[in-house]
Scaffold this motif. Structure first.
Motif, PDB file in Angstrom:
ATOM      1  N   ARG A 292       0.827  -1.207   0.000  1.00  0.00           N
ATOM      2  CA  ARG A 292       0.000   0.000   0.000  1.00  0.00           C
ATOM      3  C   ARG A 292       0.869   1.268   0.000  1.00  0.00           C
ATOM      4  O   ARG A 292       0.534   2.257  -0.667  1.00  0.00           O
ATOM      5  CB  ARG A 292      -0.945  -0.005   1.212  1.00  0.00           C
ATOM      6  CG  ARG A 292      -2.029  -1.085   1.122  1.00  0.00           C
ATOM      7  CD  ARG A 292      -2.850  -1.169   2.410  1.00  0.00           C
ATOM      8  NE  ARG A 292      -3.649  -2.374   2.441  1.00  0.00           N
ATOM      9  CZ  ARG A 292      -4.905  -2.479   1.968  1.00  0.00           C
ATOM     10  NH1 ARG A 292      -5.488  -1.414   1.452  1.00  0.00           N
ATOM     11  NH2 ARG A 292      -5.556  -3.621   2.048  1.00  0.00           N
ATOM     12  N   VAL A 293       1.970   1.246   0.742  1.00  0.00           N
ATOM     13  CA  VAL A 293       2.878   2.402   0.749  1.00  0.00           C
ATOM     14  C   VAL A 293       3.491   2.601  -0.636  1.00  0.00           C
ATOM     15  O   VAL A 293       3.595   3.730  -1.134  1.00  0.00           O
ATOM     16  CB  VAL A 293       3.981   2.221   1.821  1.00  0.00           C
ATOM     17  CG1 VAL A 293       5.080   3.268   1.643  1.00  0.00           C
ATOM     18  CG2 VAL A 293       3.378   2.323   3.228  1.00  0.00           C
ATOM     19  N   VAL A 294       3.879   1.515  -1.284  1.00  0.00           N
ATOM     20  CA  VAL A 294       4.445   1.607  -2.634  1.00  0.00           C
ATOM     21  C   VAL A 294       3.402   2.144  -3.616  1.00  0.00           C
ATOM     22  O   VAL A 294       3.716   2.948  -4.499  1.00  0.00           O
ATOM     23  CB  VAL A 294       4.987   0.240  -3.105  1.00  0.00           C
ATOM     24  CG1 VAL A 294       5.370   0.285  -4.577  1.00  0.00           C
ATOM     25  CG2 VAL A 294       6.199  -0.165  -2.263  1.00  0.00           C
ATOM     26  N   MET A 295       2.159   1.726  -3.466  1.00  0.00           N
ATOM     27  CA  MET A 295       1.097   2.240  -4.335  1.00  0.00           C
ATOM     28  C   MET A 295       0.909   3.746  -4.137  1.00  0.00           C
ATOM     29  O   MET A 295       0.706   4.489  -5.100  1.00  0.00           O
ATOM     30  CB  MET A 295      -0.218   1.515  -4.035  1.00  0.00           C
ATOM     31  CG  MET A 295      -0.288   0.113  -4.594  1.00  0.00           C
ATOM     32  SD  MET A 295      -1.878  -0.649  -4.187  1.00  0.00           S
ATOM     33  CE  MET A 295      -1.839  -2.056  -5.306  1.00  0.00           C
ATOM     34  N   ALA A 296       0.957   4.196  -2.886  1.00  0.00           N
ATOM     35  CA  ALA A 296       0.849   5.629  -2.610  1.00  0.00           C
ATOM     36  C   ALA A 296       2.011   6.380  -3.253  1.00  0.00           C
ATOM     37  O   ALA A 296       1.838   7.497  -3.779  1.00  0.00           O
ATOM     38  CB  ALA A 296       0.818   5.873  -1.101  1.00  0.00           C
ATOM     39  N   LEU A 297       3.190   5.769  -3.232  1.00  0.00           N
ATOM     40  CA  LEU A 297       4.353   6.372  -3.880  1.00  0.00           C
ATOM     41  C   LEU A 297       4.129   6.461  -5.393  1.00  0.00           C
ATOM     42  O   LEU A 297       4.419   7.489  -6.012  1.00  0.00           O
ATOM     43  CB  LEU A 297       5.607   5.546  -3.571  1.00  0.00           C
ATOM     44  CG  LEU A 297       6.915   5.999  -4.230  1.00  0.00           C
ATOM     45  CD1 LEU A 297       7.270   7.420  -3.836  1.00  0.00           C
ATOM     46  CD2 LEU A 297       8.058   5.035  -3.866  1.00  0.00           C
ATOM     47  N   GLY A 384      -4.983  12.986  -1.815  1.00  0.00           N
ATOM     48  CA  GLY A 384      -5.129  12.577  -0.417  1.00  0.00           C
ATOM     49  C   GLY A 384      -6.275  11.589  -0.229  1.00  0.00           C
ATOM     50  O   GLY A 384      -6.165  10.623   0.539  1.00  0.00           O
ATOM     51  N   VAL A 385      -7.370  11.812  -0.961  1.00  0.00           N
ATOM     52  CA  VAL A 385      -8.503  10.887  -0.879  1.00  0.00           C
ATOM     53  C   VAL A 385      -8.119   9.540  -1.492  1.00  0.00           C
ATOM     54  O   VAL A 385      -8.452   8.476  -0.952  1.00  0.00           O
ATOM     55  CB  VAL A 385      -9.740  11.479  -1.585  1.00  0.00           C
ATOM     56  CG1 VAL A 385     -10.891  10.466  -1.595  1.00  0.00           C
ATOM     57  CG2 VAL A 385     -10.177  12.775  -0.904  1.00  0.00           C
ATOM     58  N   ILE A 390      -6.309   3.848  -0.670  1.00  0.00           N
ATOM     59  CA  ILE A 390      -5.241   2.843  -0.686  1.00  0.00           C
ATOM     60  C   ILE A 390      -5.027   2.279   0.713  1.00  0.00           C
ATOM     61  O   ILE A 390      -4.822   1.081   0.901  1.00  0.00           O
ATOM     62  CB  ILE A 390      -3.936   3.457  -1.234  1.00  0.00           C
ATOM     63  CG1 ILE A 390      -4.077   3.751  -2.744  1.00  0.00           C
ATOM     64  CG2 ILE A 390      -2.746   2.526  -0.996  1.00  0.00           C
ATOM     65  CD1 ILE A 390      -2.907   4.531  -3.329  1.00  0.00           C
ATOM     66  N   ALA A 391      -5.089   3.152   1.708  1.00  0.00           N
ATOM     67  CA  ALA A 391      -4.826   2.733   3.092  1.00  0.00           C
ATOM     68  C   ALA A 391      -5.978   1.940   3.699  1.00  0.00           C
ATOM     69  O   ALA A 391      -5.756   1.088   4.569  1.00  0.00           O
ATOM     70  CB  ALA A 391      -4.535   3.952   3.962  1.00  0.00           C
ATOM     71  N   THR A 392      -7.218   2.191   3.249  1.00  0.00           N
ATOM     72  CA  THR A 392      -8.382   1.608   3.936  1.00  0.00           C
ATOM     73  C   THR A 392      -9.299   0.788   3.035  1.00  0.00           C
ATOM     74  O   THR A 392     -10.086  -0.021   3.535  1.00  0.00           O
ATOM     75  CB  THR A 392      -9.238   2.724   4.561  1.00  0.00           C
ATOM     76  OG1 THR A 392      -9.783   3.551   3.505  1.00  0.00           O
ATOM     77  CG2 THR A 392      -8.408   3.595   5.498  1.00  0.00           C
ATOM     78  N   GLY A 393      -9.238   1.043   1.707  1.00  0.00           N
ATOM     79  CA  GLY A 393     -10.191   0.406   0.805  1.00  0.00           C
ATOM     80  C   GLY A 393     -11.562   1.066   0.839  1.00  0.00           C
ATOM     81  O   GLY A 393     -12.521   0.567   0.257  1.00  0.00           O
ATOM     82  N   ILE A 394     -11.662   2.222   1.487  1.00  0.00           N
ATOM     83  CA  ILE A 394     -12.945   2.912   1.669  1.00  0.00           C
ATOM     84  C   ILE A 394     -12.989   4.187   0.825  1.00  0.00           C
ATOM     85  O   ILE A 394     -12.044   4.976   0.840  1.00  0.00           O
ATOM     86  CB  ILE A 394     -13.161   3.296   3.146  1.00  0.00           C
ATOM     87  CG1 ILE A 394     -13.158   2.048   4.032  1.00  0.00           C
ATOM     88  CG2 ILE A 394     -14.453   4.089   3.330  1.00  0.00           C
ATOM     89  CD1 ILE A 394     -13.111   2.378   5.527  1.00  0.00           C
ATOM     90  N   LEU A 395     -14.093   4.402   0.097  1.00  0.00           N
ATOM     91  CA  LEU A 395     -14.339   5.681  -0.570  1.00  0.00           C
ATOM     92  C   LEU A 395     -15.256   6.496   0.328  1.00  0.00           C
ATOM     93  O   LEU A 395     -16.418   6.124   0.552  1.00  0.00           O
ATOM     94  CB  LEU A 395     -15.000   5.469  -1.929  1.00  0.00           C
ATOM     95  CG  LEU A 395     -15.451   6.753  -2.642  1.00  0.00           C
ATOM     96  CD1 LEU A 395     -14.244   7.633  -2.980  1.00  0.00           C
ATOM     97  CD2 LEU A 395     -16.262   6.437  -3.888  1.00  0.00           C
ATOM     98  N   PRO A 396     -14.769   7.625   0.879  1.00  0.00           N
ATOM     99  CA  PRO A 396     -15.628   8.417   1.770  1.00  0.00           C
ATOM    100  C   PRO A 396     -16.748   9.130   1.003  1.00  0.00           C
ATOM    101  O   PRO A 396     -16.682   9.289  -0.214  1.00  0.00           O
ATOM    102  CB  PRO A 396     -14.647   9.416   2.390  1.00  0.00           C
ATOM    103  CG  PRO A 396     -13.524   9.524   1.423  1.00  0.00           C
ATOM    104  CD  PRO A 396     -13.423   8.183   0.747  1.00  0.00           C
ATOM    105  N   THR A 425      -3.380   0.487  13.071  1.00  0.00           N
ATOM    106  CA  THR A 425      -2.277  -0.232  12.429  1.00  0.00           C
ATOM    107  C   THR A 425      -1.749   0.475  11.180  1.00  0.00           C
ATOM    108  O   THR A 425      -0.719   0.079  10.642  1.00  0.00           O
ATOM    109  CB  THR A 425      -2.734  -1.647  12.021  1.00  0.00           C
ATOM    110  OG1 THR A 425      -3.926  -1.547  11.217  1.00  0.00           O
ATOM    111  CG2 THR A 425      -3.033  -2.495  13.251  1.00  0.00           C
ATOM    112  N   CYS A 426      -2.439   1.512  10.724  1.00  0.00           N
ATOM    113  CA  CYS A 426      -2.010   2.224   9.504  1.00  0.00           C
ATOM    114  C   CYS A 426      -0.659   2.892   9.749  1.00  0.00           C
ATOM    115  O   CYS A 426      -0.461   3.560  10.770  1.00  0.00           O
ATOM    116  CB  CYS A 426      -3.052   3.281   9.133  1.00  0.00           C
ATOM    117  SG  CYS A 426      -2.665   4.170   7.601  1.00  0.00           S
TER     118      CYS A 426
END
Length: 466
Positions: A292-297, A384-385, A390-396, A425-426
């Motif tokens: 997930r961190v690599v995806m954010a990168l 940021g959204v 990526i971090a949660t799998g949730i679309l707010p 844990t994030c």
């Protein structure tokens, strides 16, 4: 002058430390060699600055940027040059992505320092820093993974059957320079049935010289002026070539098939097997924090590429998790702006290209208040959204519309959902980046480069479940 002089001293000190770390590397040796070679080249114009003090102050912002990037390189070498070989193998993709980002940043520094070199020196300098070096670095990395995979399968026989699959996921594809061109119809193969068909086009999975591609075959009333189409295509290619990157969806070109009674026009792009980022996150909810961190990168580097390639920033305009596609190595590719002018030139009558309105979660409060208030800071909010997803799998704010509240109430609801959605844990780096990207004040949001740098500098996340 004194401040710039101190920066120069710091650059020499940091580079010397990096050389020492690379010379003593026990793991990732070839990548360390590449890093040392690059920095050695970069220090050539820096050394000239000692004799050109008048240029020193003029280039101080570039020197400070180089200083920051050398510190990042030093931290990379310190972390990964002495890592246990088994851990190095399983963190290979993260190690390589960080190495790739550092090299991109050093290339940007090189451009700024070229003014210090004579014309003949610039040619030599650029040859040493061009993308052929990248191909060599990537091939070195593949060889490293192959050898370590062999060591691992020798030590653990029960894993040997799974090793090729692991290797496939860890190994990046070698980035060949984009060669956007008109493709002969005979060079394209496509599946008999389309993935989907709309009023304006049909999408097919195909193959172009062994590469999986997506072929967009246009439908409807077609323009027969091939000369105009080719002229538009050639002009647009020059622009799109500038955005060449691992994290931008690759463009192969167009195909004009004149074998039938009427020409058939197609656009050819890279095919991403895992679909959109949103689809992947829904399909694979148990992705590791490391991935997930690599995806954010990946996402931040893609946005950095389009924001900073030209002097005037290019805006994507509709950034969301649906615009990021994912290949079979889990690498994110930003899509959404591929040869749009060329496609328009192929049509006699324009198709309604308007997309469904951007989901309210991605719209920053300033844009909710005024549709004209949209710039790079606004796209950082959208990023940021995406990183929150990526971090949660949730679309707010799922299911909400612009009419469901004021800009302030929608923003407060978004922040509340983000706060509730982030688990203990994030990794802290993801939490802090999401918080900063979603700042109410656009000027307080970081740039895409700063986000990428922070992800590079962050320690490896602890692997706990979501």
């Amino acid at each position: 002058m004194e401040v710039a002089g101190e920066v120069l001293k710091s650059l020499f000190s940091i580079s010397k430390a990096i050389y020492s770390q690379c010379d003593q590397a026990k793991t990732n040796k070839k990548l360390c060699i590449r890093l040392k070679q690059r920095i050695t080249l970069l220090m050539i114009p820096v050394e000239k600055l000692q004799r050109q003090q008048d240029k020193c102050e003029e280039l101080r912002p570039s020197l400070l940027s180089l200083q920051s990037n050398l510190v990042m390189a030093k931290n990379w070498a310190e972390t990964y040059s002495k890592q246990d070989w088994l851990k190095s193998f399983f963190l290979a993709m993260s190690i390589y992505k960080k190495f790739e980002h550092i090299n991109d940043q050093l290339s940007d520094n090189a451009e700024a320092l070229l003014v210090l070199l004579q014309v003949d020196q610039r040619v030599t300098f650029l040859k040493a820093l061009n993308k052929n070096c990248w191909k060599s670095a990537e091939e070195d990395f593949k060889q490293l993974l192959q050898s370590e995979a062999g060591r691992l399968s020798d030590k653990v026989d029960s894993l040997s059957d799974q090793m090729q699959q692991v290797l496939k996921l860890l190994t990046p594809q070698v980035l060949r320079p984009w060669d956007i061109k008109e493709i002969p119809a005979a060079d394209l193969r496509r599946e008999p049935s389309p993935l989907m068909t709309t009023e304006g086009h049909s999408l097919y999975v195909g193959e172009y010289f062994m590469d999986p591609v997506l072929i967009k075959v246009l439908r409807g009333q077609i323009n027969m002026d091939n000369k105009f189409i080719r002229k538009t295509f050639e002009s647009e290619c020059k622009t799109m070539k500038k955005y060449e990157s691992h994290n931008i969806l690759r463009l192969y070109g167009i195909c004009i098939d004149e074998s039938g009674s009427e020409p058939c026009y197609s656009l050819v792009t890279e095919y991403c097997e895992k679909g959109t980022l949103r689809e992947l996150l829904q399909r694979e909810p148990d992705l590791s924090w490391e991935r997930r961190v690599v995806m954010a990168l990946d996402a931040s580097r893609a946005l950095h590429r389009i924001h900073h390639t030209e002097k005037k920033a290019i805006l994507h305009g509709s950034l969301s998790s649906l615009k990021f596609l994912v290949n079979d190595s889990y690498c994110l590719k930003l899509s959404g702006f591929e040869l749009s002018k060329t496609e328009s030139s192929m049509r006699r009558n324009p198709i309604d290209r308007s997309e469904p309105s951007l989901e309210v979660a991605y719209m920053p409060p300033e844009t909710l208040e005024s549709i004209n208030a949209y710039d790079t800071h606004s796209e950082i909010f959208s990023l940021g959204v995406v990183i929150f997803e990526i971090a949660t799998g949730i679309l707010p704010l799922k299911g909400l519309a612009l009419t469901d509240g004021s800009s302030d109430s929608l923003y407060e609801k978004l922040i509340g959902e983000v706060k509730d959605g982030l688990k203990d844990t994030c990794p802290p780096v993801l939490c802090s980046i999401i918080h900063d990207c979603l700042q109410r004040d656009p000027q307080k949001r970081p740039t895409a480069q700063v986000i990428a740098d922070r992800l590079i500098a962050a320690p490896q996340p602890k692997e706990t479940s979501l």
